[in-house]
Write a protein that holds these residues in place. Structure first.
Motif, mmCIF file in Angstrom:
data_model
loop_
_atom_site.group_PDB
_atom_site.id
_atom_site.type_symbol
_atom_site.label_atom_id
_atom_site.label_comp_id
_atom_site.label_asym_id
_atom_site.label_seq_id
_atom_site.Cartn_x
_atom_site.Cartn_y
_atom_site.Cartn_z
ATOM 1 N N LYS A 1 0.816 -1.221 0.000
ATOM 2 C CA LYS A 1 0.000 0.000 0.000
ATOM 3 C C LYS A 1 0.855 1.280 0.000
ATOM 4 C CE LYS A 1 -0.438 0.093 5.063
ATOM 5 N NZ LYS A 1 -1.380 0.207 6.194
ATOM 6 N N TYR A 2 2.156 1.125 -0.290
ATOM 7 C CA TYR A 2 3.067 2.267 -0.260
ATOM 8 C C TYR A 2 3.638 2.582 -1.642
ATOM 9 C CZ TYR A 2 3.268 1.726 4.853
ATOM 10 O OH TYR A 2 2.955 1.626 6.184
ATOM 11 N N TYR A 3 3.835 3.887 -1.890
ATOM 12 C CA TYR A 3 4.701 4.315 -2.976
ATOM 13 C C TYR A 3 6.088 4.522 -2.372
ATOM 14 C CZ TYR A 3 0.501 5.320 -5.718
ATOM 15 O OH TYR A 3 -0.691 5.208 -6.399
ATOM 16 N N VAL A 4 7.123 4.108 -3.141
ATOM 17 C CA VAL A 4 8.487 4.163 -2.611
ATOM 18 C C VAL A 4 9.379 4.962 -3.555
ATOM 19 C CG1 VAL A 4 10.479 2.815 -1.828
ATOM 20 C CG2 VAL A 4 8.158 1.883 -1.555
ATOM 21 N N ASN A 5 10.138 5.891 -2.968
ATOM 22 C CA ASN A 5 11.167 6.648 -3.702
ATOM 23 C C ASN A 5 12.518 6.435 -3.028
ATOM 24 O OD1 ASN A 5 9.710 9.708 -5.095
ATOM 25 N ND2 ASN A 5 9.025 7.596 -5.210
ATOM 26 N N ASN B 1 1.980 8.718 8.297
ATOM 27 C CA ASN B 1 2.198 7.265 8.306
ATOM 28 C C ASN B 1 3.310 6.808 7.370
ATOM 29 O OD1 ASN B 1 -0.027 6.751 10.147
ATOM 30 N ND2 ASN B 1 -1.366 7.308 8.431
ATOM 31 N N SER B 2 4.251 7.685 7.107
ATOM 32 C CA SER B 2 5.352 7.356 6.207
ATOM 33 C C SER B 2 6.432 6.556 6.925
ATOM 34 C CB SER B 2 5.957 8.647 5.633
ATOM 35 O OG SER B 2 6.450 9.455 6.690
ATOM 36 N N LYS B 3 7.338 5.989 6.145
ATOM 37 C CA LYS B 3 8.451 5.216 6.694
ATOM 38 C C LYS B 3 9.761 5.656 6.033
ATOM 39 C CE LYS B 3 5.804 0.959 7.556
ATOM 40 N NZ LYS B 3 5.745 -0.502 7.240
ATOM 41 N N LEU C 1 12.151 6.144 0.974
ATOM 42 C CA LEU C 1 11.055 6.884 1.585
ATOM 43 C C LEU C 1 9.739 6.273 1.118
ATOM 44 C CD1 LEU C 1 10.166 9.251 3.330
ATOM 45 C CD2 LEU C 1 10.294 10.726 1.336
ATOM 46 N N LYS C 2 8.936 5.797 2.089
ATOM 47 C CA LYS C 2 7.685 5.111 1.765
ATOM 48 C C LYS C 2 6.508 5.915 2.310
ATOM 49 C CE LYS C 2 9.896 0.556 1.993
ATOM 50 N NZ LYS C 2 9.848 -0.813 2.551
ATOM 51 N N ILE C 3 5.547 6.215 1.424
ATOM 52 C CA ILE C 3 4.358 6.983 1.808
ATOM 53 C C ILE C 3 3.115 6.191 1.408
ATOM 54 C CG2 ILE C 3 3.101 9.148 1.534
ATOM 55 C CD1 ILE C 3 5.677 10.513 0.813
ATOM 56 N N PRO C 4 2.128 6.063 2.315
ATOM 57 C CA PRO C 4 0.888 5.345 1.959
ATOM 58 C C PRO C 4 0.211 5.973 0.739
ATOM 59 C CG PRO C 4 1.002 5.710 4.326
ATOM 60 C CD PRO C 4 2.129 6.493 3.713
ATOM 61 N N MET C 5 -0.375 5.134 -0.114
ATOM 62 C CA MET C 5 -0.991 5.617 -1.353
ATOM 63 C C MET C 5 -2.090 6.630 -1.090
ATOM 64 S SD MET C 5 -1.269 2.075 -3.516
ATOM 65 C CE MET C 5 0.186 1.137 -3.991
ATOM 66 N N ASP C 6 -2.867 6.420 -0.033
ATOM 67 C CA ASP C 6 -4.007 7.313 0.219
ATOM 68 C C ASP C 6 -3.570 8.699 0.716
ATOM 69 O OD1 ASP C 6 -3.074 6.485 2.653
ATOM 70 O OD2 ASP C 6 -5.014 5.906 3.476
#
Length: 319
Positions: A225-229, A254-256, A280-285
């Motif tokens: 459920k995350y987009y990752v850069n 809610n990022s990681k 860097l991971k951010i939830p899609m929503d």
């Protein structure tokens, strides 16, 4: 021999200070501990600059101000007859009969003699060897040594001080005292404004400077459920104390943040610059744009955000 030895020691100290300014005091200390045999290039540079400063002490001297320093040239272009400068009061000093040596119990005013007793002390103390009585010259560095010397002589002979003083050429010609003009008020305001701005920048400066950029040639990825850069960071500890910091995304809850290597707890020694990469991971929503604005913060051990950096996060284009 003692004089030349002192000149050589001072030249060597100045060369070390100059080197510390270029490579840093800590780096210079390490070079000293390692010894000259391990740092031949640094030693050659140190000897060269020591010799250069010694040359200035031993021979060049006031010619550094006369020939090399651009201050005099700037001064000649920027000043006019209204500019406050170190100036000789020629009307008072010359009188109607010119300068004359001091004699006891004489009435100098009655004889038309000026207050200048032609002692030459203003020339003796001048570091560039000029005679301020000949008017403002480009060699003058405004050190005011001539003012102090002249005032001391005036006190000894019982004449008013201020024969050489801060004044404009127009003030001397009109015989007026120093006035705080509108022009001076404007310059003072501009100077105070600059000092205020510099002070504000100094106190608002972060302890650690951080910069985060996307790794060139990479695009976003999808993990669950995350987009990752992928980002790379550069951190610069500007303090004289070691720092332990963590990288956090402040703009999305809610990022990681996951480091390429090791945990998200970076040890920085004083004055150290460190670089690395992280995911860097951010939830899609929580991602609203294909070029999402994000704010990455640097947090110290006390949980205080010590620096922020705004950049962009790549995501799919949403119609």
């Amino acid at each position: 021999l003692l004089k030349w030895t002192i000149f050589a020691i001072i030249s060597f100290i100045i060369a070390n200070v100059f080197l510390a300014y270029i490579i840093g005091a800590d780096a210079l200390y390490d070079v000293i501990k390692e010894g000259p045999a391990e740092n031949i290039g640094t030693l050659v540079g140190l000897v060269f600059f020591s010799a250069m400063f010694y040359f200035v002490f031993a021979w060049f001297r006031e010619q550094a101000c006369t020939l090399v320093c651009p201050y005099g040239r700037f001064q000649g272009v920027l000043i006019d007859s209204h500019t406050i400068n170190v100036t000789y009061d020629f009307k008072r000093g010359e009188g109607t009969a010119g300068r004359a040596k001091f004699k006891k119990n004489e009435d100098r005013k009655a004889e038309g003699k000026g207050d200048c007793i032609d002692c030459g002390q203003c020339v003796v103390v001048c570091p560039t060897g000029i005679d301020i009585r000949n008017g403002i010259q480009l060699e003058c560095v405004n050190c005011t040594a001539c003012i102090d010397a002249c005032d001391e002589v005036m006190e000894k002979v019982g004449l008013p001080t201020g024969l050489i003083r801060y004044a404009s050429e127009d003030d001397i010609k009109r015989g007026e005292k120093f006035k705080f003009t509108k022009r001076l008020a404007a310059y003072t305001f501009a100077l105070l404004l600059l000092i205020g701005a510099m002070t504000a920048f100094l106190f608002s400066r972060s302890d650690v400077e951080s910069k985060y950029l996307k790794v060139p040639g990479t695009d976003y990825k999808v993990e669950g459920k995350y987009y990752v850069n992928q980002f790379e960071y550069t951190l610069y500890n500007k303090t004289n104390a070691d720092q332990i910091v963590t990288v956090q995304l402040l703009s999305h809850k809610n990022s990681k943040v996951e480091m390429y290597e090791g945990e998200n707890k970076l040890n920085m020694e004083k004055g150290q610059i460190i670089q690395g990469k992280f995911f860097l991971k951010i939830p899609m929503d929580e991602v609203k744009s294909y070029k999402e604005k994000v704010v990455i913060g640097l947090v110290n051990q006390k949980g205080k955000v010590i620096d922020k950096y705004e950049t962009s996060f790549s995501a799919p284009f949403k119609y």
